[in-house]
Motif scaffolding. Structure first.
Motif, PDB file in Angstrom:
ATOM      1  N   LEU A  70      13.345   8.032   2.614  1.00 34.61           N
ATOM      2  CA  LEU A  70      13.413   8.377   1.197  1.00 34.61           C
ATOM      3  C   LEU A  70      12.287   9.332   0.806  1.00 34.61           C
ATOM      4  CD1 LEU A  70      14.238   4.809  -0.168  1.00 34.61           C
ATOM      5  CD2 LEU A  70      15.744   6.808  -0.315  1.00 34.61           C
ATOM      6  N   CYS A  71      11.094   9.098   1.340  1.00 33.67           N
ATOM      7  CA  CYS A  71       9.961   9.977   1.042  1.00 33.67           C
ATOM      8  C   CYS A  71      10.220  11.395   1.543  1.00 33.67           C
ATOM      9  CB  CYS A  71       8.687   9.433   1.687  1.00 33.67           C
ATOM     10  SG  CYS A  71       8.022   7.953   0.904  1.00 33.67           S
ATOM     11  N   GLU A  72      10.754  11.504   2.743  1.00 30.74           N
ATOM     12  CA  GLU A  72      11.052  12.834   3.303  1.00 30.74           C
ATOM     13  C   GLU A  72      12.072  13.560   2.444  1.00 30.74           C
ATOM     14  OE1 GLU A  72      12.342  12.306   7.287  1.00 30.74           O
ATOM     15  OE2 GLU A  72      10.314  12.438   8.130  1.00 30.74           O
ATOM     16  N   PRO A 111       3.183  12.521   0.949  1.00 29.71           N
ATOM     17  CA  PRO A 111       2.722  12.824   2.318  1.00 29.71           C
ATOM     18  C   PRO A 111       1.795  11.747   2.860  1.00 29.71           C
ATOM     19  CG  PRO A 111       2.568  14.772   0.914  1.00 29.71           C
ATOM     20  CD  PRO A 111       2.862  13.612   0.011  1.00 29.71           C
ATOM     21  N   GLU A 112       0.919  11.234   1.994  1.00 28.78           N
ATOM     22  CA  GLU A 112       0.020  10.168   2.419  1.00 28.78           C
ATOM     23  C   GLU A 112       0.794   8.911   2.783  1.00 28.78           C
ATOM     24  OE1 GLU A 112      -2.296  12.924  -0.234  1.00 28.78           O
ATOM     25  OE2 GLU A 112      -0.302  12.035  -0.212  1.00 28.78           O
ATOM     26  N   ILE A 149       3.441   5.846  -3.129  1.00 25.09           N
ATOM     27  CA  ILE A 149       4.655   6.489  -3.644  1.00 25.09           C
ATOM     28  C   ILE A 149       4.674   6.460  -5.163  1.00 25.09           C
ATOM     29  CG2 ILE A 149       7.168   6.320  -3.728  1.00 25.09           C
ATOM     30  CD1 ILE A 149       7.008   5.187  -0.845  1.00 25.09           C
ATOM     31  N   MET A 150       4.291   5.320  -5.737  1.00 23.79           N
ATOM     32  CA  MET A 150       4.288   5.187  -7.195  1.00 23.79           C
ATOM     33  C   MET A 150       3.289   6.145  -7.851  1.00 23.79           C
ATOM     34  SD  MET A 150       6.499   2.972  -8.256  1.00 23.79           S
ATOM     35  CE  MET A 150       7.342   1.404  -7.971  1.00 23.79           C
ATOM     36  N   TYR A 208       0.838  -1.203   0.000  1.00 28.61           N
ATOM     37  CA  TYR A 208       0.000   0.000   0.000  1.00 28.61           C
ATOM     38  C   TYR A 208       0.875   1.256   0.000  1.00 28.61           C
ATOM     39  CZ  TYR A 208      -3.928   3.051   1.433  1.00 28.61           C
ATOM     40  OH  TYR A 208      -4.893   4.019   1.499  1.00 28.61           O
ATOM     41  N   VAL A 209       1.876   1.275   0.860  1.00 30.12           N
ATOM     42  CA  VAL A 209       2.804   2.411   0.896  1.00 30.12           C
ATOM     43  C   VAL A 209       3.477   2.584  -0.469  1.00 30.12           C
ATOM     44  CG1 VAL A 209       4.995   3.226   1.852  1.00 30.12           C
ATOM     45  CG2 VAL A 209       3.232   2.341   3.379  1.00 30.12           C
TER      46      VAL A 209
END
Length: 404
Positions: free
Chosen positions: A211-213, A174-175, A168-169, A163-164
């Motif tokens: 990585l998202c941050e 942020p979600e 990202i894809m 799900y994460v």
């Protein structure tokens, strides 16, 4: 890989007695019609009991029948087989649903229609949305997979990371961060109890969050982290489509990290980019010892093979075999190159004018034997394969992933 017809030239001697094992025996030797027949007979046999364990070999037989039918482009038979396994609701239900999703994609069905069709077929399952979400994730239909995961009742280890990844894809960073925090610090299971992520899962999610941050806020990770963690960050970034992030992470490090980057890209489906980076190297690292340097050379050989440059690929694989005798894929790859070259040579001789029919028949017999030998070599799976989702990265046809 080059597609070759399978010709039954090897004598059939002493096949196993049970239908299922006999099907696998025929399949390994290239007798695909006989394998299909054996799997169908095994699938139709009555289980010793009607419990889920009693269906296990029956379901395995249906899966083999479905995959082999898919390979032979008998798509209606494949769909029947996968639906049968799904309706048994046993151990292999999720696997059958994944293959059915891939089959629909192979036939040109849109992601939206696949989403609707799978949901309709699984509406009797308590975890229908989670099951369909996993299958859509498997084929790279990330927006619709994300919709499914959002509608599941609770997060669990089998669905949280997919799900994460879907968020990202689809550029919902942020979600994704919010979901990670929610899962790690406050998620509940279906009984209302606090979820307890495994250590490996917790570490992986923490890496994804970092990585998202960095991508969302422009905050670079600590450059003084150890090399093994830096490589794992880069590998994770590529698996999430953050190629530029991975390239920046490994920039200005060493040849070792350059080789690692090439491997990560190639194995995640970025084949063209990986090969272009190989072409930018001053020379292949044939004299260096290390898993990444060896894999880069092997990737280069696979690329030559896929381009039909069998003599060049064979020469490179021979050098690798001498340096890494324990690497069995290199031996099979080299054998495949020689067999392909022999087929080309014999095929060109057939196009010439021969004074006698016996000469043509002799060449055709040689070609039959080579085809059979090539099938045995290819059945070892020496060549890298990719999932349906990975094959979509560069817009490549899915057909190859099912016919090899």
């Amino acid at each position: 890989m080059r597609q070759l017809p399978i010709i039954e030239s090897e004598p059939i001697t002493n096949p196993p007695s049970t239908d299922y094992e006999r099907g696998k025996w025929y399949k390994r030797r290239g007798y695909l019609d006989k394998a299909l027949e054996s799997f169908k007979e095994a699938a139709k046999s009555d289980p010793t009991d009607n419990t889920r364990s009693g269906w296990k070999e029956i379901d395995l037989s249906w899966l083999e029948y479905g995959l082999l039918s898919m390979r032979m482009r008998a798509f209606h038979k494949s769909e029947e087989a996968f639906k049968t396994v799904l309706h048994h609701a046993g151990t292999y239900a999720q696997e059958a649903l994944n293959h059915w999703a891939a089959l629909l994609l192979l036939q040109g069905t849109t992601d939206e229609v696949i989403y609707e069709q799978l949901l309709a077929e699984t509406n009797r399952f308590p975890a229908s949305h989670a099951m369909v979400g996993r299958s859509l994730y498997y084929i790279g239909a990330y927006p619709f997979a994300s919709l499914c995961f959002a509608n599941q009742e609770n997060l669990n280890p089998d669905t949280c990371i997919p799900y994460v990844s879907c968020l990202i894809m689809t550029d919902q960073l942020p979600e994704a961060i919010e979901l990670i925090d929610s899962y790690l610090h406050g998620s509940k299971n279906s009984q209302g109890e606090q979820a307890c992520p495994r250590a490996a899962e917790r570490n992986h999610l923490a890496r994804i969050r970092q990585l998202c941050e960095w991508k969302w806020e422009g905050r670079a990770p600590d450059r003084f982290i150890i090399m093994s963690e830096l490589l794992e960050l880069a590998r994770t970034a590529i698996s999430l489509g953050m190629v530029s992030v991975a390239e920046e992470l490994l920039s200005d490090c060493s040849d070792h990290t350059d080789y690692a980057l090439i491997c990560f890209l190639y194995y995640e489906g970025y084949r063209g980019l990986a090969v272009s980076k190989i072409n930018q190297l001053e020379a292949l690292p044939l004299q260096e010892h290390g898993s990444y340097s060896m894999n880069v050379c092997f990737i280069a050989a696979e690329s030559l093979y896929d381009q039909g440059k069998y003599d060049e690929a064979a020469s490179l694989l021979e050098q690798l075999r001498r340096s890494y005798p324990e690497h069995t894929e290199t031996r099979f790859g080299e054998a495949a190159c020689y067999l392909q070259s022999a087929l080309i040579s014999l095929s060109s001789r057939l196009e010439e004018q021969y004074p006698s029919e016996p000469a043509r028949k002799e060449i055709e017999q040689y070609m039959d034997s080579i085809h059979a030998a090539l099938h045995v070599v290819e059945s070892t799976n020496w060549h890298t394969t990719w999932s349906p989702a990975q094959r979509r990265i560069e817009g490549n046809s899915l057909t190859m992933s099912f016919l090899n």
